[in-house]
Structure formats: structure tokens, C-alpha cells
Design a protein around this motif. Structure first.
Motif, PDB file in Angstrom:
ATOM      1  N   GLN A 156      -8.294   8.405  -2.527  1.00 18.52           N
ATOM      2  CA  GLN A 156      -8.252   6.991  -2.168  1.00 18.52           C
ATOM      3  C   GLN A 156      -8.358   6.113  -3.411  1.00 18.52           C
ATOM      4  O   GLN A 156      -7.622   5.120  -3.561  1.00 18.52           O
ATOM      5  CB  GLN A 156      -9.398   6.676  -1.198  1.00 18.52           C
ATOM      6  CG  GLN A 156      -9.613   5.209  -0.905  1.00 18.52           C
ATOM      7  CD  GLN A 156      -8.569   4.615   0.017  1.00 18.52           C
ATOM      8  OE1 GLN A 156      -7.585   5.285   0.359  1.00 18.52           O
ATOM      9  NE2 GLN A 156      -8.787   3.378   0.436  1.00 18.52           N
ATOM     10  N   LYS A 190       0.849  -1.196   0.000  1.00 21.57           N
ATOM     11  CA  LYS A 190       0.000   0.000   0.000  1.00 21.57           C
ATOM     12  C   LYS A 190       0.882   1.243   0.000  1.00 21.57           C
ATOM     13  O   LYS A 190       1.807   1.353   0.815  1.00 21.57           O
ATOM     14  CB  LYS A 190      -0.910   0.006   1.231  1.00 21.57           C
ATOM     15  CG  LYS A 190      -1.750   1.257   1.386  1.00 21.57           C
ATOM     16  CD  LYS A 190      -2.584   1.177   2.651  1.00 21.57           C
ATOM     17  CE  LYS A 190      -3.372   2.463   2.864  1.00 21.57           C
ATOM     18  NZ  LYS A 190      -4.170   2.414   4.125  1.00 21.57           N
ATOM     19  N   ARG A 200      -5.146   6.241  -5.368  1.00 20.68           N
ATOM     20  CA  ARG A 200      -4.107   5.448  -4.708  1.00 20.68           C
ATOM     21  C   ARG A 200      -4.295   3.965  -4.998  1.00 20.68           C
ATOM     22  O   ARG A 200      -3.326   3.232  -5.240  1.00 20.68           O
ATOM     23  CB  ARG A 200      -4.125   5.697  -3.198  1.00 20.68           C
ATOM     24  CG  ARG A 200      -2.975   5.010  -2.465  1.00 20.68           C
ATOM     25  CD  ARG A 200      -3.239   4.915  -0.994  1.00 20.68           C
ATOM     26  NE  ARG A 200      -4.410   4.121  -0.689  1.00 20.68           N
ATOM     27  CZ  ARG A 200      -4.442   2.785  -0.744  1.00 20.68           C
ATOM     28  NH1 ARG A 200      -3.367   2.092  -1.145  1.00 20.68           N
ATOM     29  NH2 ARG A 200      -5.546   2.134  -0.447  1.00 20.68           N
ATOM     30  N   ARG A 209     -11.122  13.584  -0.968  1.00 22.67           N
ATOM     31  CA  ARG A 209     -10.400  12.543  -0.233  1.00 22.67           C
ATOM     32  C   ARG A 209     -10.751  11.163  -0.787  1.00 22.67           C
ATOM     33  O   ARG A 209      -9.871  10.286  -0.901  1.00 22.67           O
ATOM     34  CB  ARG A 209     -10.759  12.629   1.247  1.00 22.67           C
ATOM     35  CG  ARG A 209     -10.042  11.614   2.124  1.00 22.67           C
ATOM     36  CD  ARG A 209     -10.401  11.807   3.570  1.00 22.67           C
ATOM     37  NE  ARG A 209      -9.674  10.886   4.435  1.00 22.67           N
ATOM     38  CZ  ARG A 209      -9.750  10.879   5.752  1.00 22.67           C
ATOM     39  NH1 ARG A 209     -10.541  11.771   6.373  1.00 22.67           N
ATOM     40  NH2 ARG A 209      -9.055  10.020   6.462  1.00 22.67           N
ATOM     41  N   LYS A 210     -12.016  10.976  -1.145  1.00 18.83           N
ATOM     42  CA  LYS A 210     -12.423   9.705  -1.732  1.00 18.83           C
ATOM     43  C   LYS A 210     -11.761   9.502  -3.092  1.00 18.83           C
ATOM     44  O   LYS A 210     -11.319   8.384  -3.427  1.00 18.83           O
ATOM     45  CB  LYS A 210     -13.942   9.667  -1.872  1.00 18.83           C
ATOM     46  CG  LYS A 210     -14.466   8.343  -2.394  1.00 18.83           C
ATOM     47  CD  LYS A 210     -15.980   8.335  -2.450  1.00 18.83           C
ATOM     48  CE  LYS A 210     -16.493   6.996  -2.971  1.00 18.83           C
ATOM     49  NZ  LYS A 210     -17.988   6.985  -3.049  1.00 18.83           N
TER      50      LYS A 210
END
Length: 388
Positions: free
Chosen positions: A166, A35, A169, A162-163
């Protein structure tokens, strides 16, 4: 037909992206995939934003409870707000109590001590109700609205970005995983004997590595861009704190004004009620006690009353009254409070007027004979202050 083909391809691509993210997320949770960690500064900003959101919600909700304790009224106001309609004006509890007191005082008779006191209390309660209404309106405008705007506006934008971060990422880590698998397969194929079939496999995996490297560069660029957007939004939290600080100051000033108004209203009411109590009255308070009066103070006062937050109203008879009642002379006295005569044997009094008083043998100890010009009648001693 072309449009339909495009929609089908787009749907398939979106489904593939969603599946890839879901697989990556699951493997991360199971510890089977690496991650990408965010930098410490961005993690701190995210934590600060989440903390701000949680405590802002708690403060906002509890302030609403403070200003409007009735949950049904809060729900009604919420519904009207969502419907973008103005909630109907309703009488608040202090105003309702005040109206009941005024109606009761009018029914009992404004000329009676109890009726008069009820009316005065009712008028004060209604003024407190008006001040309470002003506090709610001011606090809602200057304090609750900015907090709500942050929760429903700024923070929703932050949460959306922010979502997206995510998702970017997950796409980046999925691309890293595919590149890693492609390189591993290419290395394994190159180690086998160089047959024609195996040579074809090497070429296939080499193309897959090139494709995965290109995909990784794209996803890395998109991730970096989204991280920068999210960081810029999160750095605005400090400005939000500064704005909420100003709003908090406005809320405190509104409360200060409200409590100062209430104090002044009750202080005025206390003075008015001091004129309505009969002699030797004691409040129904378990902490009531008779306050001693010094000899210096008793030399000038025929009757006095004191009202304190803990001891209640206490009316005492000083020792110089006994001396006055035992002598046959007359003295001048100033009237402390208005007094309405209950019958023809009594003398009505006006605050601050000066009358002549003297004792009469056999008269009740709580009364003196008062004289004003040609008018004469009994007067209560607790309404008088002896003059030198």
C-alpha cells in the motif's frame, strides 16, 4: 556531528515521505487524484486471505468457547499462555459432580440402593470428565494451535507485506502526480513569450520533469517488486486451507472418540443401574409410559425392565406371574440382577444364578418365595426370569 546531521536528514526524508503518502491518500479519498489499481488476480488473493483470517478467528474463538465454556477460565489460560507459563490443573465440572456423587453415596451407605447408585453415577461422571480433559488437550494441540499459528504468524506477515505494498502504491501514485504537474507547468511556460526569465523557468521545469521521470521509474520498480512478494505470500493461502482441512479432520476424530467414550460409559452405567432400582419403579419423566409386552415375550419373563431415551425405566408384571402365584407348584428362575437382602426374611441374589421359586398364599404380589439349597427367603419378582 556527522552522525547527528545524518539522523536529521533521515528524519526529514521520512517525514517528507509520510507527508507525501498522507496527501496522496487524502486526495484519492476526495477523488482529486488517480489511484493505481492492483491486477484482478492479486485483488482476489487479498480478498481470499482476508476472508480466511476473519473466519479462522471466528472458528477458533467459538471452538475455545465450546471446549471451555467458563470465560474466566479462558482468560486465565490466556494470561498464562502470554506469560509462557503452564496453567494450573483444575478439576472440571463432570469430575467435580462425580466426586460429589461418590461422597454422597459413601455418606448414605454403599449398601443402600441410592448410595450404591450415586457411587456408580459418580464414577461414570469422573470417567466422562477424564474423556473431556483428553478432548480439550487433543483439540488444542491438533486444531486450535495451527489456527492460532496462522493468525499470529502467517497472516501477520501477509498483513505487513500488504501494508508495504500500500505504501509503495502511494509512493508510485504520488510520483505520477508530481510528473503530471511538472509536465503541465513545462507546457504552460513554453507557451509564453520567450523572455530570459521565462526561459529560465522552462529549464527549471524541464529539469523537474526529468527528475520526476526518474523518481517514477524507481517507485514503479519498487511497487512491482513488492507486488510480486505479496502475491507469492498470498498464494500460500491454498496450502493453509489444505493444512487446516487436515486439522479439522483431527478435531472431528477427537470429538468422535470423546462421544463414543461417553456413550459407552453411559451404556455401562445404564446396565448397572438396572440392578439398583426397586420394583414398579418409574423415572421422574413426564414422557414416561408403560411399554406393552407381547404375549410371546411374557410367556418367558417373570419380571422385565426396559430403559429407552424417551420413556425412561419401566418395570411391568407379566400375566404369567398371576398364573404362577395361583398354582401351588414351583418353577426354576434365573436371576437377572444382583440383589442384597434388606432383612432376614429376604434372600440375597446373584446375577445369572438359578433358583427355585414358588408362591405363598397371602404374600405381597410383588414377591415370591425363593429357595437355594437350604436357604429360603422372599425375592422380588422383577429380578427374575422364568425358565421353561
Amino acid at each position: 556531528m556527522n552522525i547527528m546531521d545524518f539522523n536529521v536528514k533521515k528524519l526529514a526524508a521520512d517525514a517528507g515521505t509520510f507527508l507525501s503518502r498522507a496527501v496522496q491518500f487524502t486526495e484519492e479519498k476526495l477523488g482529486q487524484a488517480e489511484k493505481t489499481e492492483l491486477d484482478a488476480h492479486l485483488e482476489n488473493l487479498l480478498s481470499k486471505a482476508e476472508c480466511t483470517k476473519i473466519w479462522t478467528e471466528k472458528i477458533m474463538k467459538q471452538t475455545e468457547v465450546l471446549l471451555q465454556p467458563n470465560p474466566n477460565a479462558r482468560i486465565e489460560e490466556f494470561v498464562y499462555e502470554k506469560l509462557d507459563r503452564k496453567a494450573p490443573s483444575r478439576i472440571n465440572n463432570p469430575e467435580l459432580l462425580g466426586q460429589y456423587m461418590i461422597d454422597a453415596g459413601t455418606e448414605f451407605g454403599p449398601g443402600t440402593a441410592y448410595g450404591n447408585a450415586l457411587i456408580k453415577c459418580g464414577e461414570t461422571q469422573k470417567r466422562i470428565g477424564t474423556a473431556d480433559r483428553e478432548l480439550i488437550q487433543t483439540s488444542a494441540l491438533n486444531f486450535l494451535t495451527p489456527l492460532r499459528n496462522f493468525i499470529e504468524g502467517d497472516y501477520k506477515t501477509i498483513a505487513k507485506e500488504r501494508k508495504l505494498l500500500q505504501n509503495k502504491r502511494l509512493d508510485l501514485d504520488a510520483a505520477k502526480t508530481r510528473l503530471k504537474k511538472a509536465k503541465t507547468a513545462e507546457t504552460r511556460a513554453s507557451q509564453l513569450n520567450a523572455t530570459r526569465l521565462e526561459g529560465d523557468n522552462i529549464m527549471i521545469w524541464a529539469e523537474e520533469v526529468t527528475k520526476s521521470e526518474q523518481e517514477l521509474r524507481i517507485t514503479q520498480s519498487e511497487f512491482d517488486r513488492q507486488a510480486e512478494i505479496t502475491r507469492l505470500l498470498l498464494e500460500g493461502i491454498s496450502s493453509t486451507h489444505a493444512h487446516h482441512l487436515r486439522c479439522l479432520n483431527d478435531f472431528v476424530e477427537a470429538q468422535m472418540t470423546y462421544y463414543a467414550q461417553c456413550y459407552q460409559y453411559m451404556l455401562d452405567l445404564q446396565k448397572q443401574l438396572g440392578r439398583c432400582f426397586p420394583s414398579n419403579y418409574h423415572c421422574n419423566n413426564n414422557q414416561t409410559s408403560v411399554a406393552p409386552i407381547s404375549s410371546a415375550a411374557s410367556s418367558n419373563v417373570i419380571g422385565s425392565s426396559s430403559l429407552t431415551p424417551t420413556s425412561g425405566l419401566v418395570i411391568t408384571t407379566p400375566s404369567n406371574l398371576i398364573d404362577l402365584k395361583e398354582c401351588s407348584g414351583s418353577r426354576k428362575a434365573r436371576v437377572l440382577y444382583d440383589y442384597d437382602a434388606a432383612n432376614s426374611s429376604e434372600l440375597s441374589l446373584l446375577a445369572d444364578e438359578v433358583i427355585t421359586v414358588f408362591s405363598v398364599i397371602g404374600m405381597d404380589s410383588d414377591w415370591l418365595m425363593g429357595e437355594r439349597g437350604n436357604q429360603k427367603g422372599r425375592v422380588p419378582i422383577t429380578y427374575l426370569e422364568l425358565l421353561n
